[in-house]
Design an enzyme around this catalytic site. Structure first.
Site, PDB file in Angstrom:
ATOM      1  N   ASP A  97       1.125  -1.087   0.003  1.00 35.46           N
ATOM      2  CA  ASP A  97       0.023   0.148  -0.126  1.00 35.46           C
ATOM      3  C   ASP A  97       0.802   1.357  -0.058  1.00 35.46           C
ATOM      4  O   ASP A  97       2.039   1.208   0.379  1.00 35.46           O
ATOM      5  CB  ASP A  97      -0.955   0.055   1.219  1.00 35.46           C
ATOM      6  CG  ASP A  97      -1.997   1.115   1.065  1.00 35.46           C
ATOM      7  OD1 ASP A  97      -2.052   1.783   0.080  1.00 35.46           O
ATOM      8  OD2 ASP A  97      -3.252   0.578   1.634  1.00 35.46           O
TER       9      ASP A  97
HETATM   10  C1  BGC Z   1      -4.597   3.440  -0.048  1.00 37.62           C
HETATM   11  C2  BGC Z   1      -5.009   2.550  -1.262  1.00 37.62           C
HETATM   12  C3  BGC Z   1      -4.791   3.219  -2.305  1.00 37.62           C
HETATM   13  C4  BGC Z   1      -3.364   3.856  -2.344  1.00 37.62           C
HETATM   14  C5  BGC Z   1      -3.311   4.555  -3.775  1.00 37.62           C
HETATM   15  C6  BGC Z   1      -3.587   4.436  -0.036  1.00 37.62           C
HETATM   16  O1  BGC Z   1      -3.481   5.386   0.879  1.00 37.62           O
HETATM   17  O2  BGC Z   1      -4.897   2.756   1.223  1.00 37.62           O
HETATM   18  O3  BGC Z   1      -6.297   1.637  -1.126  1.00 37.62           O
HETATM   19  O4  BGC Z   1      -4.921   2.181  -3.559  1.00 37.62           O
HETATM   20  O5  BGC Z   1      -3.428   4.727  -1.495  1.00 37.62           O
HETATM   21  O6  BGC Z   1      -3.875   5.759  -3.783  1.00 37.62           O
END
Ligand code: BGC
Length: 733
Positions: A253
């Site tokens: 993530d």
């Molecule tokens: C979120 C993810 C997301 C990623 C990219 C993170 O903060 O938890 O779900 O895909 O950001 O935007």
């Protein structure tokens, strides 16, 4: 040259020969790559992309959120939108709504449409779908997930992934795992029994891997056994890659990687978003500072690691390339096509849940009526904007007030509006405006009085309330602060219900909310976050153009304290003395959602699987094709379903299993099969539902295995978890 002159075609190198097995091509490409090229493909080079291998002809790899539409492009190194004019998308209903369709075919269509939109936008991986289990209604991100039940989420996630990947776009199933609340998401260390882990929190991920063959999985921000999930020995190396035989990539993530050695050893394959605020690392390129970049290379050069782990990561990335960017059969996709809007509306029509309909106040009967009053900010507010990483820039979003006004106009009925409450004064989010949420400065009581005055004169009052996508509501990064409706809506609803008997409350949210006034209003509709076709789909259902058939994918508890996680006071956990980590012990164990409601005899406002229709159905007597089954047999249950009303409609026949006697305590019932049936008025259909021993099994942590114990079981069948009128006994030999 000579070969060409002789008319002989030169053989492409093995890795470029699409007639060869993918593994041969992977090995060949790997053998040609330098150390620098290998390092380059395992970490980001911009906010959402990673490098290909230019020398060998592998293009760069582009990811994008997810999960219910393709996010607008941001700048190379910043979260700010790039300001492109060709990146407006169709927003599909958020995944709670998809789950509520109880129709895997809708998930397939969803995945295909999203894949086409992604292709048009040159995206190779969609950061979704999300399948974290709804354990507490306070979780700000439940709207991105598929509810509380592991079986339902599994059945819905598989076709979504298959549909998406059939277009040559990778899914990245998130957030693996145990990311069940947002508050302190980087610091929460989840303590959970192996049994609950395997029975509740992992099945949808497992189905994504072993049934759908997902090409990507995103590690979660939080910790498990004291280690971050983006580089977690047990979660990634043992369970995902060893036990489930996963051959795809683990993507961190954004900013979820924290430790170079763990990232190297514990199964992380592609690192994204580290130091996620942009190039703040000084003169050098911040992407070189990633754990899986120079720090890794130095450790290899110094002899701390061989290339063994690196080659495993690169093989996975190469597989991903061959499945996506190097797939010669990939199409070019479509953006905002009519078919995508049609699908979005159809999914929404099937997912909207009619929770209550006293005196059949719905559908609205507009013929001969004078005036309807629409109340509430959510009638004029765009919900595709905000909420965190799932925020979208849509080509259009039909607002509920506009859609209802258009319907009223067809009947010559006046459609009046009163704001009723002020939720949000935010006008835009990341440069996208949020609809007509015009500034409103009048005091709350003045707004209520205005609405009440108008309500006295109206044939119907339709309130669009609920939550929104602002911080501490249905939004990433934080949880809701309490279970009650925000912005004084309870007072407004009570006041309107006191002066008009035809009050309809449309709740816009991805979560349950307290409804102390439930019995005072006539109808309650769960309207989710539906996306581009929001107003149209809601108007379809309210006016009866569409007959609702959605079912709740979670238990609608009456009070927060009825939710097992809160009853047992396990949320949000206890900070360790150093204030670095907060331990959240899941003492609710396997008793999440209806499993907990049954155990603690908490009567929900609306049960899991509940959802009404404008027609009526009769479920006949259920029978089974055998009384006794062996562990390698199926058992098939048969039940007649009849549409006894006067409209075409659909009913979801749900089958729950009750284990009469077992060596470990088990929930009173667990969903193990369902089928949606479409029936014309008067039509009767025979529904056959088969299960096998998997449906009878539980996870025995002492044996670390799924076990189906011989003995007596009951199949409980009906149209909702609290209306299981049919019971069939059977025995596993
Ligand atoms: C979120 C993810 C997301 C990623 C990219 C993170 O903060 O938890 O779900 O895909 O950001 O935007």
């Amino acid at each position: 040259m000579l070969l060409c002159a002789l008319g002989v075609k030169a053989q492409p190198p093995v890795y470029l020969d699409s007639n060869r097995f993918i593994e041969e091509r992977v090995e060949d490409a790997l053998s040609r790559m330098t150390l620098d090229e290998k390092i380059a493909v395992i970490h980001a080079q911009s906010k959402f992309s990673s490098a290909g291998v230019k020398r060998l002809g592998f293009p760069d790899f582009w990811t994008d959120d997810g999960p219910h539409g393709v996010r607008p492009d941001v700048l190379w190194d910043e979260w700010v939108q790039a300001g492109h004019t060709n990146d407006s998308c169709v927003a599909f209903p958020a995944l709670t709504c998809l789950a509520a369709t109880f129709n895997p075919q809708m998930a397939r269509i969803y995945g295909e449409c999203l894949g086409e939109e992604a292709l048009y936008r040159d995206k190779d991986m969609i950061l979704g779908p999300g399948v974290n289990i709804n354990r507490t209604p306070l979780n700000g991100r439940n709207f991105e997930y598929m509810g509380e039940d592991p079986y339902l989420a599994s059945r819905m996630v598989v076709p979504y992934i298959q549909g998406l990947q059939s277009k040559g776009v990778a899914a990245c199933v998130k957030h693996y795992a145990l990311n069940n609340d947002e508050e302190y998401r980087h610091q929460v260390n989840v303590v959970v029994s192996d049994r609950a882990l395997h029975e509740i929190y992992l099945p949808a991920f497992k189905a994504a891997v072993t049934e759908a063959g997902t090409w990507g999985i995103m590690g979660a921000y939080n910790l498990y056994k004291g280690q971050h999930n983006c580089h977690n020995e047990v979660m990634l190396n043992q369970i995902l890659k060893h036990d489930w035989g996963y051959d795809g990539v683990v993507v961190s993530d954004w900013g979820g990687a924290h430790d170079t050695d763990e990232a190297i050893r514990n199964g992380l394959d592609m690192e994204f978003g580290t130091w996620t605020d942009g190039l703040t690392m000084g003169a050098t390129n911040a992407y070189d500072m990633y754990h899986l970049s120079m720090a890794y290379k130095e450790r290899i050069l110094s002899g701390k690691y061989t290339e063994r782990e690196l080659n495993d990561k690169v093989r996975r990335v190469l597989r991903l390339f061959f499945r996506t960017t190097m797939n010669p059969n990939r199409g070019y996709g479509f953006l905002c096509s009519d078919a995508h809007y049609t699908a979005a509306r159809q999914i929404a029509n099937e997912g909207i849940v009619l929770l209550q309909n006293n005196n059949n106040v719905l559908p609205l009967q507009l013929t001969g009526k004078r005036r309807i009053l629409v109340v509430g900010e959510n009638a004029i507010k765009m919900m595709t904007v905000g909420g965190g990483s799932s925020s979208l820039k849509v080509q259009h979003e039909v607002l509920p007030l506009d859609a209802l006004a258009a319907q009223c106009a067809r009947y010559g009925v006046e459609c009046d509006y009163a704001r009723g409450y002020v939720g949000d004064t935010v006008q835009s989010y990341n440069n996208v405006t949020v609809g007509r949420s015009i500034a409103e400065n009048r005091p709350a009581q003045v707004l209520i009085d205005e609405a009440v005055k108008k309500a006295r004169e109206a044939d119907y009052v339709v309130i669009f309330g609920g939550l929104n996508k602002s911080d501490h509501q249905d939004c990433e990064g934080h949880d809701r602060k309490d279970y009650a409706l925000p912005y004084g809506q309870d007072k407004l609803v009570e006041a309107l219900a006191a002066v008009n008997k035809n009050v309809v409350f449309v709740n816009i949210s991805g979560n349950a909310v307290a409804m102390p006034w439930k019995d005072k209003v006539s109808a309650i509709v769960q309207g989710w976050f539906i996306g581009s076709e929001s107003g149209n789909a809601l108007a379809d259902v309210l006016t009866g153009e569409a007959n609702p058939s959605g079912k709740l994918p979670f238990t609608w508890f009456a009070a927060l304290n009825d939710v097992p996680a809160h009853r047992l006071n396990t949320y949000p956990g206890t900070w360790r003395p150093n204030h670095q980590i907060i331990d959240e012990t899941y003492s609710d164990d396997i008793y999440v959602g209806y499993r907990g409601a049954d155990k603690y005899k908490a009567r929900p406002l609306f049960a899991f699987g509940h959802g009404l229709s404008y027609t009526t159905f009769e479920v006949g007597k259920a029978t089974a094709d055998k009384k006794t089954m062996t562990a390698d047999e199926h058992i098939t249950f048969t039940v007649d379903v009849t549409n006894t009303g006067s409209r075409a409609g659909a009913e979801v026949i749900q089958l729950y299993v009750h284990d009469v006697k077992s060596s470990l305590p088990r929930p009173q019932k667990e969903l193990k099969a369902f089928q949606k049936v479409y029936l014309q008025p008067g039509e009767r259909r025979q529904v056959n539902i088969s299960i096998d021993k998997a449906a009878l099994s539980f996870y025995d942590d002492t044996k670390q295995a799924w076990v189906a114990e011989p003995g007596d079981f009951e199949a409980l069948i009906g149209p909702a978890s609290d209306r299981l009128t049919q019971k069939v006994k059977f025995t596993l030999k």
